[in-house]
Design an enzyme around this catalytic site. Structure first.
Site, mmCIF file in Angstrom:
data_model
loop_
_atom_site.group_PDB
_atom_site.id
_atom_site.type_symbol
_atom_site.label_atom_id
_atom_site.label_comp_id
_atom_site.label_asym_id
_atom_site.label_seq_id
_atom_site.Cartn_x
_atom_site.Cartn_y
_atom_site.Cartn_z
ATOM 1 N N GLN A 78 43.118 47.676 75.197
ATOM 2 C CA GLN A 78 43.084 47.245 73.805
ATOM 3 C C GLN A 78 43.400 45.751 73.722
ATOM 4 O OE1 GLN A 78 45.245 49.706 71.046
ATOM 5 N NE2 GLN A 78 44.783 48.346 69.363
ATOM 6 N N PHE A 79 42.343 44.945 73.790
ATOM 7 C CA PHE A 79 42.528 43.489 73.763
ATOM 8 C C PHE A 79 43.153 43.015 72.457
ATOM 9 C CE2 PHE A 79 38.459 43.850 71.687
ATOM 10 C CZ PHE A 79 38.440 42.812 70.760
ATOM 11 N N THR A 80 43.034 43.806 71.392
ATOM 12 C CA THR A 80 43.578 43.393 70.094
ATOM 13 C C THR A 80 45.102 43.328 70.080
ATOM 14 O OG1 THR A 80 43.517 45.648 69.225
ATOM 15 C CG2 THR A 80 41.559 44.268 68.844
#
Length: 149
Positions: A78-80
């Site tokens: 989850q790059f966010t």
């Protein structure tokens, strides 16, 4: 590296209508990776995740680790988790590692966690549009950042 660890009764990840992985009692781990992360960050987070005493014992105290209950772990990239929101309303993801850096670290994280647990670790698909379903048990949610802890 930054992880969000959630104690779950069950969790699953899907993409394109296909089930990618699911677990019963255990941990859902969302992981974000930066360009400055390394194998030291992986070792630190795997040790922390496996050692977290966030499952209840017979006395009702959070005193047991994932190993103590022989629980499962589901990992989803989850790059966010590295969103910056200080300026404006559209998050910036400049601190998230590019795929050519992040994918090998993500795979190494999953592999290291699998070896430590001596279990297969189900995962999502890196970079895919995924749907994560979970029943957060407690709720218990813990954020660990290898650079800030």
């Amino acid at each position: 590296m930054r992880v969000v660890v959630q104690r779950v009764s069950n969790a699953s990840v899907h993409s394109g209508g296909q089930s990618l992985g699911s677990i019963n009692r255990g941990l859902l781990v969302l992981i974000g990776i930066t360009a400055t992360d390394s194998s030291e960050d992986i070792e630190y987070l795997v040790r922390k995740i496996c050692g977290l005493r966030i499952f209840t014992d017979k006395a009702g105290k959070m005193n047991l680790s994932i190993g103590d209950i022989d629980g499962d772990i589901l990992v989803v990239s989850q790059f966010t988790l590295y969103a910056q929101t200080k300026k404006g309303n559209r998050p910036s993801y400049i601190n998230a590692a590019k795929p050519e850096v992040a994918i090998p670290l993500y795979e190494a994280f999953v592999s290291t966690l699998s070896r430590k647990r001596n279990k297969q670790i189900p995962t999502g698909t890196f970079g895919a549009d995924m749907q994560v379903r979970l029943v957060n048990d407690g709720p218990v949610t813990i954020i660990i950042d290898s650079k800030e802890d």
